[in-house]
Design a protein around this motif. Structure first.
Motif, PDB file in Angstrom:
ATOM      1  N   PRO A   1       0.841  -1.193   0.000  1.00  0.00           N
ATOM      2  CA  PRO A   1       0.000   0.000   0.000  1.00  0.00           C
ATOM      3  C   PRO A   1       0.875   1.240   0.000  1.00  0.00           C
ATOM      4  O   PRO A   1       1.997   1.208   0.514  1.00  0.00           O
ATOM      5  N   ILE A   2       0.375   2.306  -0.569  1.00  0.00           N
ATOM      6  CA  ILE A   2       1.159   3.548  -0.628  1.00  0.00           C
ATOM      7  C   ILE A   2       0.654   4.496   0.457  1.00  0.00           C
ATOM      8  O   ILE A   2      -0.441   4.304   0.981  1.00  0.00           O
ATOM      9  N   PRO A   3       1.446   5.506   0.780  1.00  0.00           N
ATOM     10  CA  PRO A   3       1.003   6.433   1.826  1.00  0.00           C
ATOM     11  C   PRO A   3      -0.282   7.149   1.430  1.00  0.00           C
ATOM     12  O   PRO A   3      -0.557   7.327   0.237  1.00  0.00           O
ATOM     13  N   GLU A   4      -1.019   7.573   2.427  1.00  0.00           N
ATOM     14  CA  GLU A   4      -2.287   8.275   2.181  1.00  0.00           C
ATOM     15  C   GLU A   4      -2.041   9.579   1.424  1.00  0.00           C
ATOM     16  O   GLU A   4      -0.976  10.181   1.567  1.00  0.00           O
ATOM     17  N   GLY A   5      -3.011   9.956   0.639  1.00  0.00           N
ATOM     18  CA  GLY A   5      -2.903  11.245  -0.050  1.00  0.00           C
ATOM     19  C   GLY A   5      -2.435  11.113  -1.488  1.00  0.00           C
ATOM     20  O   GLY A   5      -2.336  12.107  -2.198  1.00  0.00           O
ATOM     21  N   TYR A   6      -2.108   9.900  -1.904  1.00  0.00           N
ATOM     22  CA  TYR A   6      -1.673   9.686  -3.287  1.00  0.00           C
ATOM     23  C   TYR A   6      -2.566   8.639  -3.942  1.00  0.00           C
ATOM     24  O   TYR A   6      -3.033   7.713  -3.280  1.00  0.00           O
ATOM     25  N   THR A   7      -2.729   8.741  -5.274  1.00  0.00           N
ATOM     26  CA  THR A   7      -3.226   7.584  -6.026  1.00  0.00           C
ATOM     27  C   THR A   7      -1.986   6.768  -6.402  1.00  0.00           C
ATOM     28  O   THR A   7      -0.855   7.272  -6.301  1.00  0.00           O
ATOM     29  N   SER A   8      -2.208   5.551  -6.881  1.00  0.00           N
ATOM     30  CA  SER A   8      -1.078   4.704  -7.303  1.00  0.00           C
ATOM     31  C   SER A   8      -0.231   5.430  -8.349  1.00  0.00           C
ATOM     32  O   SER A   8       0.994   5.446  -8.279  1.00  0.00           O
ATOM     33  N   ALA A   9      -0.934   6.008  -9.333  1.00  0.00           N
ATOM     34  CA  ALA A   9      -0.213   6.670 -10.421  1.00  0.00           C
ATOM     35  C   ALA A   9       0.561   7.876  -9.905  1.00  0.00           C
ATOM     36  O   ALA A   9       1.706   8.107 -10.309  1.00  0.00           O
ATOM     37  N   GLU A  10      -0.051   8.620  -8.982  1.00  0.00           N
ATOM     38  CA  GLU A  10       0.638   9.801  -8.435  1.00  0.00           C
ATOM     39  C   GLU A  10       1.884   9.402  -7.658  1.00  0.00           C
ATOM     40  O   GLU A  10       2.928  10.039  -7.763  1.00  0.00           O
ATOM     41  N   PHE A  11       1.752   8.321  -6.881  1.00  0.00           N
ATOM     42  CA  PHE A  11       2.914   7.927  -6.069  1.00  0.00           C
ATOM     43  C   PHE A  11       4.025   7.381  -6.964  1.00  0.00           C
ATOM     44  O   PHE A  11       5.202   7.691  -6.771  1.00  0.00           O
ATOM     45  N   ALA A  12       3.643   6.609  -7.983  1.00  0.00           N
ATOM     46  CA  ALA A  12       4.652   6.099  -8.932  1.00  0.00           C
ATOM     47  C   ALA A  12       5.339   7.272  -9.624  1.00  0.00           C
ATOM     48  O   ALA A  12       6.560   7.279  -9.820  1.00  0.00           O
ATOM     49  N   GLN A  13       4.552   8.287  -9.971  1.00  0.00           N
ATOM     50  CA  GLN A  13       5.117   9.478 -10.632  1.00  0.00           C
ATOM     51  C   GLN A  13       6.067  10.218  -9.693  1.00  0.00           C
ATOM     52  O   GLN A  13       7.128  10.679 -10.100  1.00  0.00           O
ATOM     53  N   LYS A  14       5.689  10.277  -8.419  1.00  0.00           N
ATOM     54  CA  LYS A  14       6.548  10.954  -7.437  1.00  0.00           C
ATOM     55  C   LYS A  14       7.904  10.244  -7.335  1.00  0.00           C
ATOM     56  O   LYS A  14       8.951  10.891  -7.301  1.00  0.00           O
ATOM     57  N   LEU A  15       7.866   8.903  -7.324  1.00  0.00           N
ATOM     58  CA  LEU A  15       9.131   8.160  -7.225  1.00  0.00           C
ATOM     59  C   LEU A  15       9.979   8.384  -8.481  1.00  0.00           C
ATOM     60  O   LEU A  15      11.201   8.467  -8.409  1.00  0.00           O
ATOM     61  N   LEU A  16       9.297   8.518  -9.610  1.00  0.00           N
ATOM     62  CA  LEU A  16      10.031   8.780 -10.852  1.00  0.00           C
ATOM     63  C   LEU A  16      10.608  10.205 -10.845  1.00  0.00           C
ATOM     64  O   LEU A  16      11.773  10.413 -11.163  1.00  0.00           O
ATOM     65  N   ASP A  17       9.786  11.153 -10.429  1.00  0.00           N
ATOM     66  CA  ASP A  17      10.236  12.559 -10.423  1.00  0.00           C
ATOM     67  C   ASP A  17      11.333  12.798  -9.392  1.00  0.00           C
ATOM     68  O   ASP A  17      12.344  13.428  -9.683  1.00  0.00           O
ATOM     69  N   ASP A  18      11.108  12.286  -8.188  1.00  0.00           N
ATOM     70  CA  ASP A  18      12.008  12.636  -7.075  1.00  0.00           C
ATOM     71  C   ASP A  18      13.220  11.717  -6.967  1.00  0.00           C
ATOM     72  O   ASP A  18      14.235  12.105  -6.397  1.00  0.00           O
ATOM     73  N   ALA A  19      13.088  10.489  -7.482  1.00  0.00           N
ATOM     74  CA  ALA A  19      14.183   9.530  -7.250  1.00  0.00           C
ATOM     75  C   ALA A  19      14.666   8.860  -8.542  1.00  0.00           C
ATOM     76  O   ALA A  19      15.578   8.037  -8.494  1.00  0.00           O
ATOM     77  N   ASP A  20      14.040   9.186  -9.664  1.00  0.00           N
ATOM     78  CA  ASP A  20      14.381   8.525 -10.930  1.00  0.00           C
ATOM     79  C   ASP A  20      14.260   6.999 -10.798  1.00  0.00           C
ATOM     80  O   ASP A  20      15.097   6.243 -11.297  1.00  0.00           O
ATOM     81  N   VAL A  21      13.222   6.583 -10.105  1.00  0.00           N
ATOM     82  CA  VAL A  21      12.962   5.156  -9.894  1.00  0.00           C
ATOM     83  C   VAL A  21      11.580   4.826 -10.457  1.00  0.00           C
ATOM     84  O   VAL A  21      10.613   5.542 -10.197  1.00  0.00           O
ATOM     85  N   VAL A  22      11.518   3.747 -11.229  1.00  0.00           N
ATOM     86  CA  VAL A  22      10.242   3.316 -11.806  1.00  0.00           C
ATOM     87  C   VAL A  22       9.658   2.171 -10.979  1.00  0.00           C
ATOM     88  O   VAL A  22      10.360   1.199 -10.680  1.00  0.00           O
ATOM     89  N   VAL A  23       8.387   2.314 -10.593  1.00  0.00           N
ATOM     90  CA  VAL A  23       7.638   1.193 -10.008  1.00  0.00           C
ATOM     91  C   VAL A  23       6.340   1.085 -10.809  1.00  0.00           C
ATOM     92  O   VAL A  23       5.997   2.001 -11.553  1.00  0.00           O
ATOM     93  N   THR A  24       5.630  -0.029 -10.654  1.00  0.00           N
ATOM     94  CA  THR A  24       4.385  -0.185 -11.404  1.00  0.00           C
ATOM     95  C   THR A  24       3.214   0.260 -10.528  1.00  0.00           C
ATOM     96  O   THR A  24       3.074  -0.249  -9.409  1.00  0.00           O
TER      97      THR A  24
END
Ligand SMILES: Cc1ncc(COP(=O)(O)O)c(C=O)c1O
Length: 388
Positions: free
Chosen positions: A327-350
């Motif tokens: 589960p992802i932290p509250e306040g994000y959708t799956s897509a938003e959290f995946a995008q955050k990891l890509l934007d902030d850490a250059d890491v891709v998750v599904t």
């Protein structure tokens, strides 16, 4: 040009969007670490490659294969069932070679589903169960897998009118994407349920050999009476690092296996025999080889879970399959959290919603990238501030 509805209705393939995001970052000179697709980074073992080299030299293998596969392959698959699950499979009638489990899973729908029919599929799930049903003109009833129910299908939640109409029920343990495992009692319940409602039980067993902490996954065919209504799909892709060679098989009820053979023989001409010989070699690998391969994933699993926990993502170590589902932290959708990891850490998750609506609120990380990349990916993730 007018395309068929089944093509128009296809959702974009999950990993296409991810590949695009990676390509965009690359254009900007950024080296992305991808925990996206589950495709083993480790090599196909040498004895399996040797079988291909030898097989390629045999003129008999230059000709069309039989759709059901070489008798030697089917005999070896039946021996796997005997050795591994103590289940007797008749190599002549109860097992069939596949061009990867995915091919068999997709074609299985053509054996059972007529236009308007219903299939029951878990949600989230490997997308091919639903797509295969759609290709056959049917619709899918989603049985939501819930964390609080250990991601097991809850049969009591399936409406009786759906159960009465359903032609197939898909299950998959160890599970992609959740990593869940199923106890024998669950398989017993599934068999009983399918018998009661006259449903074909289809178990995707692609990950039974990819397990951790000493866990040994059962086969649904071990349940008394399962051979009357069930077929199980195996893959050597993940077990023996063979995604590129497309070797799988299905085993179970002889009428179900025969129906799949009839469908396949009208669509494909089977898997190259040299590749089937690779499959035999893979099934002949000593269990110590598999243990070592799984140990690598287990170490990666522990590292990934520890880092996710450090940054406030409540991941739990799975007992099987190749994925961390969390589960992802509250306040994000799956897509938003995946995008955050890509934007902030250059890491891709599904993003979890790629596996169906039940996956919203989750992400999946695959353990199939080399250790140095895992370490670099985790260094980057460790710097993330989840609520920033
Ligand atoms: C649950 C599940 N089933 C089947 C497959 C497909 O296996 P194969 O490579 O044998 O087609 C996969 C591949 O990712 C999977 O995750």
């Amino acid at each position: 040009m007018k395309f068929a509805e089944r093509v128009e209705n296809l959702p974009p393939y999950l990993f296409v969007g991810i590949s695009r995001a990676i390509a965009k970052k690359k254009e900007q000179g950024i080296d992305v670490i991808s925990f996206g697709i589950g495709d083993p980074d480790m090599h196909t073992p040498q004895p399996v490659l040797d079988a291909l080299y030898d097989g390629a030299k045999n003129p008999a293998n230059h000709r069309y294969p039989e759709s059901e596969g070489l008798p030697e392959f089917r005999a070896r698959a039946a021996k796997f069932y005997k050795d591994r699950f103590d289940v007797h499979i008749d190599p002549e009638t109860e097992v069939i070679n596949l061009i990867g489990a995915k091919e068999g899973i997709a074609h299985a729908a053509l054996c059972f589903i007529d236009p308007g029919d219903i299939s029951i599929s878990p949600d989230p799930a490997y997308p091919v169960y639903e797509i295969g049903t759609m290709f056959a003109g049917g619709t899918t009833h989603f049985a939501t897998l819930k964390e609080e129910k250990d991601y097991l299908v809850d049969f009591s939640e399936i409406p009786t009118d759906i159960a009465k109409k359903a032609k197939t029920l898909w299950i998959n343990y160890p599970n992609n994407p959740t990593g869940a495992i199923a106890p024998m009692s669950f398989f017993q319940e599934a068999v009983q349920y399918c018998k009661e409602y006259d449903i074909a039980l289809l178990h995707d067993a692609a990950y039974t050999e990819v397990t951790y902490d000493g866990y040994v996954a059962p086969s649904v065919l071990q349940v008394d009476g399962a051979m009357e209504i069930a077929m199980e799909f195996h893959s050597l892709s993940k077990t023996a690092n063979m995604t590129g060679w497309r070797v799988g098989f299905a085993a179970g009820n002889r009428d179900m296996v025969n129906a799949l053979m009839r469908v396949k023989s009208n669509i494909d001409s089977g898997l190259s025999q040299a590749n089937q010989e690779m499959g035999i070699a893979a099934l002949n690998l000593p269990s110590s080889w598999l243990d070592k391969n799984n140990e690598v994933y287990q170490k990666r699993r522990d590292k990934v879970v520890a880092t996710l926990n450090e940054i406030g993502v409540p991941a739990v170590a799975p007992k099987g399959a190749l994925y961390i589902w969390t589960p992802i932290p509250e306040g994000y959708t799956s897509a938003e959290f995946a995008q955050k990891l890509l934007d902030d850490a250059d890491v891709v998750v599904t993003p979890g919603n790629g596996y169906g609506p039940g996956g919203e609120g989750y992400i999946r990380l695959s353990l199939t990238i080399p250790d140095d990349q895992i370490d670099e990916g985790l260094r980057r993730l460790a710097k993330i501030r989840v609520n920033a």
